[in-house]
Motif scaffolding. Structure first.
Motif, mmCIF file in Angstrom:
data_model
loop_
_atom_site.group_PDB
_atom_site.id
_atom_site.type_symbol
_atom_site.label_atom_id
_atom_site.label_comp_id
_atom_site.label_asym_id
_atom_site.label_seq_id
_atom_site.Cartn_x
_atom_site.Cartn_y
_atom_site.Cartn_z
ATOM 1 N N ILE A 62 0.832 -1.216 0.000
ATOM 2 C CA ILE A 62 0.000 0.000 0.000
ATOM 3 C C ILE A 62 0.864 1.261 0.000
ATOM 4 N N THR A 63 1.923 1.304 0.825
ATOM 5 C CA THR A 63 2.732 2.532 0.914
ATOM 6 C C THR A 63 3.487 2.810 -0.378
ATOM 7 N N SER A 64 3.826 1.757 -1.130
ATOM 8 C CA SER A 64 4.556 1.991 -2.381
ATOM 9 C C SER A 64 3.603 2.312 -3.539
ATOM 10 N N LYS A 65 2.335 1.888 -3.411
ATOM 11 C CA LYS A 65 1.382 2.063 -4.514
ATOM 12 C C LYS A 65 0.575 3.357 -4.399
ATOM 13 N N PHE A 66 0.309 3.797 -3.169
ATOM 14 C CA PHE A 66 -0.569 4.950 -2.968
ATOM 15 C C PHE A 66 0.160 6.076 -2.246
ATOM 16 N N LYS A 67 -0.050 7.279 -2.717
ATOM 17 C CA LYS A 67 0.623 8.457 -2.150
ATOM 18 C C LYS A 67 0.029 8.803 -0.789
ATOM 19 N N GLY A 68 0.890 9.243 0.128
ATOM 20 C CA GLY A 68 0.416 9.735 1.418
ATOM 21 C C GLY A 68 0.153 8.668 2.465
ATOM 22 N N TRP A 69 0.392 7.395 2.123
ATOM 23 C CA TRP A 69 0.162 6.322 3.100
ATOM 24 C C TRP A 69 1.447 6.026 3.865
ATOM 25 N N THR A 70 1.308 5.729 5.165
ATOM 26 C CA THR A 70 2.427 5.233 5.967
ATOM 27 C C THR A 70 2.045 3.841 6.457
ATOM 28 N N SER A 71 3.045 3.093 6.919
ATOM 29 C CA SER A 71 2.748 1.738 7.416
ATOM 30 C C SER A 71 1.848 1.817 8.648
ATOM 31 N N ASP A 72 1.996 2.884 9.430
ATOM 32 C CA ASP A 72 1.150 3.067 10.611
ATOM 33 C C ASP A 72 -0.317 3.237 10.198
ATOM 34 N N LYS A 73 -0.537 4.015 9.142
ATOM 35 C CA LYS A 73 -1.911 4.233 8.651
ATOM 36 C C LYS A 73 -2.500 2.924 8.115
ATOM 37 N N VAL A 74 -1.697 2.134 7.397
ATOM 38 C CA VAL A 74 -2.185 0.853 6.863
ATOM 39 C C VAL A 74 -2.653 -0.039 8.006
ATOM 40 N N LEU A 75 -1.851 -0.101 9.079
ATOM 41 C CA LEU A 75 -2.216 -0.945 10.221
ATOM 42 C C LEU A 75 -3.512 -0.468 10.869
ATOM 43 N N LYS A 76 -3.644 0.860 11.022
ATOM 44 C CA LYS A 76 -4.863 1.398 11.657
ATOM 45 C C LYS A 76 -6.102 1.048 10.837
ATOM 46 N N VAL A 77 -5.991 1.184 9.506
ATOM 47 C CA VAL A 77 -7.143 0.893 8.638
ATOM 48 C C VAL A 77 -7.436 -0.610 8.651
ATOM 49 N N ALA A 78 -6.388 -1.427 8.608
ATOM 50 C CA ALA A 78 -6.577 -2.889 8.643
ATOM 51 C C ALA A 78 -7.213 -3.306 9.969
ATOM 52 N N GLN A 79 -6.775 -2.683 11.068
ATOM 53 C CA GLN A 79 -7.339 -2.990 12.387
ATOM 54 C C GLN A 79 -8.831 -2.658 12.415
ATOM 55 N N SER A 80 -9.188 -1.534 11.790
ATOM 56 C CA SER A 80 -10.596 -1.131 11.721
ATOM 57 C C SER A 80 -11.415 -2.169 10.939
ATOM 58 N N LEU A 81 -10.870 -2.646 9.819
ATOM 59 C CA LEU A 81 -11.562 -3.667 9.010
ATOM 60 C C LEU A 81 -11.727 -4.971 9.790
ATOM 61 N N TYR A 82 -10.709 -5.299 10.575
ATOM 62 C CA TYR A 82 -10.733 -6.514 11.402
ATOM 63 C C TYR A 82 -11.823 -6.405 12.469
ATOM 64 N N GLU A 83 -11.887 -5.241 13.118
ATOM 65 C CA GLU A 83 -12.875 -5.057 14.178
ATOM 66 C C GLU A 83 -14.298 -4.980 13.628
ATOM 67 N N LYS A 84 -14.410 -4.652 12.330
ATOM 68 C CA LYS A 84 -15.739 -4.617 11.700
ATOM 69 C C LYS A 84 -16.109 -5.972 11.073
ATOM 70 N N LYS A 85 -15.263 -6.992 11.297
ATOM 71 C CA LYS A 85 -15.517 -8.380 10.856
ATOM 72 C C LYS A 85 -15.235 -8.624 9.375
ATOM 73 N N TYR A 86 -14.578 -7.673 8.677
ATOM 74 C CA TYR A 86 -14.397 -7.821 7.232
ATOM 75 C C TYR A 86 -13.122 -8.570 6.845
ATOM 76 N N ILE A 87 -12.115 -8.560 7.720
ATOM 77 C CA ILE A 87 -10.875 -9.294 7.414
ATOM 78 C C ILE A 87 -10.433 -10.060 8.664
ATOM 79 N N THR A 88 -9.508 -10.999 8.467
ATOM 80 C CA THR A 88 -8.968 -11.754 9.595
ATOM 81 C C THR A 88 -7.900 -10.916 10.302
ATOM 82 N N TYR A 89 -7.389 -11.465 11.402
ATOM 83 C CA TYR A 89 -6.414 -10.779 12.251
ATOM 84 C C TYR A 89 -5.242 -10.244 11.422
ATOM 85 N N PRO A 90 -4.992 -8.909 11.472
ATOM 86 C CA PRO A 90 -3.978 -8.348 10.561
ATOM 87 C C PRO A 90 -2.524 -8.427 11.045
ATOM 88 N N ARG A 91 -2.297 -8.529 12.367
ATOM 89 C CA ARG A 91 -0.903 -8.451 12.866
ATOM 90 C C ARG A 91 -0.218 -9.812 12.751
#
Length: 723
Positions: A300-329
């Motif tokens: 994600i950080t190499s493909k999209f401008k303005g993303w950091t690895s911290d932001k990717v984790l926060k968004v993935a964590q949100s998706l996980y808590e909303k039941k849309y993806i499995t455990y991200p860490r």
């Protein structure tokens, strides 16, 4: 009737559990049903004592106070972000609620449902064992929060005592980082700042990460380019088709001496080429492996401008808590073999309606389902719960995970590679010319993300065919320095401790800097404390960062091997192969020796404080009210003349735009100020449909404020056509 209290890590997860159990009754701080009470923490509800909580003399930083290692580590309700000397009121209230629930007479069991990792174990255990309710404690271990998994997981809860090794590793990590951080940060700041106010952060994970960036910067600084030359020629087949080829001797196409190639180029004028060899090979291209967290962050950080690895984790964590993806860490890029049926169910849900749906076929392969390649958690995949609406950030991360999953069940892509070797008729020329062609035969999984295949079609030619040489040219080149690290390349080095592991080996070695859960946080912290900074997508060492590396005397903390061994020890502790006592004694001993080394280091070097970056306000356009510059602020895009009462502002959390799932952007504001209108794409209607519109932001007739007006793009187009 007796009940069990389930403690989730966050309110959103507690809601998922309550929904799965069909519990509708909500009280202050918990849900209550017939058999279960579901409550929640706010992440780390408790934190370790500060040094001054153990000894009030530690309230002042004095060299004589260090090294400081508590005899017994203690926990308190986490501090308020506004005042570190006071407990956070919300956390304190929730802790009291949990305590009252655990001591209820009708409660006979406690179930920790925090995340299935070191941190999750510590969050649950610190609450439960500080409250000390005399109840049986169990552990719910889940990889996703879908209703099916919650219900199945509650049937298979385990005694919490079985998770003692995970608790040992979590507590050891927490205590070790506290001891190293508190002692070495304090002593380093006192030694090298001499009261100049800048705290010099020292940590077990931040220093080796800083050193990786420092080493790359130094490598680039010391790089001296090497000049080399290449010889290319254009050939023509008997059928009159042209193509390019490169001169080679053995496997080498780069030459130090230009004169050598000039001689060959001159000799070509009176010669022709002969097709000496032609090889056509069909090659298979397998899809990239499923994502683990580091790979997802890198992608994600190499493909999209303005993303950091911290932001990717926060968004993935949100998706996980909303039941849309499995455990991200997770560090794994494969799935446990027990997930075959679940993966098939997920694939059935996510492939529906795809233009290539018929090509998506579920298959069980060792490449995908392999217990030997899974450490603790399987790779990240979608769940069977299909999102109804996602924010634009969530859509980017969810699509990447979903697409990577679907790719595994698409046909393998195939291309044909043609290699042609051309000898020159002049026998004095000892080398040959080589040309390579590539044609995609089967698109397969590449269709999922519309990955363009760059075909390079060579004309057809027969073995021994004679070729005309149309022209030849010697070109000059220079070797390029290595590139600065990006978040993607840095994460890779952290994951493998700089060793050339493949993905699976890296996971199974346990030998790394930090964990998937903490690496993004480490990079963010390095930026926040001014040791590194971002320039576009590159990460560079600041002056302060360079001075830390060059001055700080505890060289072990910069050593990837040393840090890797510590992380490996924590990983082995989870497997009962290393004891908590041995690990902590090593850390305490290391800290004491390090403090003495810093104290006795030479006094001459003073590290200068990092200068905060002064952000220049970018001019976005003229204010329509007073013609002053409109600039970006923290909360909105507004007139720089606001101190004199100008009311022009577009708030970043504008409610009208938010109702259509949009936020104002710099581009939109610039267009409004320049043209009076802006084309806004991807707005969402109340029914969930996407549409584009021309937006204007106009002053109200009865006051100084502004409001939005909207015209659908289709209407605008028809109007233009009618002119």
């Amino acid at each position: 009737m007796s009940k069990a209290v389930i403690i989730a890590e966050k309110p959103s997860v507690a809601k998922n559990i309550a929904d799965a159990l069909h519990i509708k009754k909500r009280s202050d701080g918990y849900y209550e049903g017939e058999n279960y009470i579901v409550t929640w923490a706010f992440g780390h509800l408790l934190q370790l004592y500060d040094a001054k909580d153990y000894d009030e003399n530690m309230g002042k930083w004095k060299m004589d106070n260090f090294p400081f290692i508590p005899n017994k580590f203690q926990y308190k309700v986490k501090s308020s972000p506004k005042n570190r000397d006071q407990a956070d009121s919300g956390a304190k209230k929730q802790f009291t609620i949990i305590k009252s629930l655990l001591f209820r007479d009708d409660v006979d069991a406690i179930i920790s449902a925090c995340d299935y990792d070191r941190e999750g174990q510590v969050i649950g255990d610190s609450i439960i064992y500080n409250i000390k309710a005399p109840k049986q404690v169990y552990r719910l271990l889940l990889n996703e929060w879908t209703p099916d998994e919650v219900l199945a997981g509650l049937e298979q809860i385990r005694p919490n005592t079985e998770l003692r090794p995970l608790q040992d590793a979590g507590v050891s990590r927490q205590w070790a980082d506290w001891v190293i951080g508190i002692n070495l940060t304090s002593v380093t700041t006192l030694k090298y700042q001499k009261g100049r106010g800048q705290v010099l952060n020292i940590g077990r994970v931040i220093l080796p990460t800083l050193k990786i960036i420092y080493d790359r910067d130094k490598e680039i600084e010391a790089f001296v380019p090497d000049k080399y030359f290449k010889l290319g020629a254009k050939f023509k087949t008997e059928k009159g088709e042209e193509f390019d080829a490169t001169y080679m001797e053995g496997k080498e196409e780069k030459f130090k001496q230009k004169e050598t190639l000039d001689e060959i180029r001159n000799a070509l004028k009176n010669a022709h080429g002969i097709v000496a060899d032609k090889q056509v090979e069909r090659k298979k291209e397998y899809p990239p492996y499923l994502f683990n967290l580091s790979n997802l962050q890198g992608h994600i950080t190499s493909k999209f401008k303005g993303w950091t690895s911290d932001k990717v984790l926060k968004v993935a964590q949100s998706l996980y808590e909303k039941k849309y993806i499995t455990y991200p860490r997770t560090a794994s890029t494969a799935l446990e073999e027990s997930l075959v049926d679940r993966a098939a169910k997920v694939l059935g849900a996510v492939k529906r309606g795809l233009p290539y749906e018929d090509e998506v076929k579920f298959v069980k392969t060792k490449r995908l389902f392999n217990n030997e390649k899974v450490e603790s958690h399987s790779a990240i995949i979608p769940t069977y719960v299909i999102p109804k609406s996602l924010s634009s950030d969530e859509q980017i991360v969810y699509s990447a995970i979903k697409n990577r999953f679907i790719m595994q069940f698409m046909p393998i892509a195939e291309h044909e590679e043609t290699r042609v070797t051309i000898k020159i008729s002049d026998e004095a020329i000892k080398g040959f010319f080589a040309a390579k062609g590539r044609v995609q035969i089967i698109e397969g999984w590449r269709q999922v993300e519309k990955i363009e295949s760059k075909d390079n079609i060579l004309p057809f030619m027969n073995q021994s065919e004679q070729l005309e040489i149309l022209n030849a040219k010697v070109t000059s080149h220079e070797t390029k320095p290595p590139k600065h690290h990006t978040e993607k390349t840095l994460l890779r080095v952290m994951e493998t401790c700089g060793k050339n592991y493949d993905d699976e080996e890296a996971v199974l070695s346990g030998f790394s800097i930090g964990t998937p859960a903490t690496r993004a946080e480490t990079i963010k912290k390095l930026k926040d404390i001014g040791y590194i900074f971002s320039k576009d997508k590159s990460l560079l060492c600041s002056d302060l960062g360079k001075e830390i590396v060059e001055t700080f005397p505890i060289k072990d903390l910069f050593d990837l091997e040393f840090t890797g061994k510590l992380e490996k020890a924590l990983s082995d502790m989870e497997k009962k192969e290393v004891s908590r006592g041995v690990f902590l004694n090593f850390i305490f001993d290391f800290t004491k020796k390090s403090v003495e080394t810093i104290k006795s280091d030479k006094d001459v070097v003073l590290l200068h404080a990092a200068k905060p970056e002064v952000k220049k306000n970018e001019f976005l356009g003229k204010c329509p009210l007073c013609s002053s510059a409109v600039i970006e602020g923290q909360k909105g895009f507004g007139c720089s003349n606001w101190k004199n009462g100008c009311k022009y502002v577009i708030w970043k959390n504008d409610k009208y735009l938010a109702s259509m799932k949009k936020k104002p952007t710099k581009t939109m504001v610039k267009a409004l100020l320049k043209d009076g209108k802006a084309l806004v794409k991807g707005l969402t209607s109340k029914k969930g449909n996407k549409f584009d519109a021309i937006m204007t932001y106009e002053k109200n007739t009865d006051n100084e404020y502004f409001g939005w007006k909207m015209e659908f793009v289709e209407q605008e187009k028809n109007k233009n056509e009618g002119k």
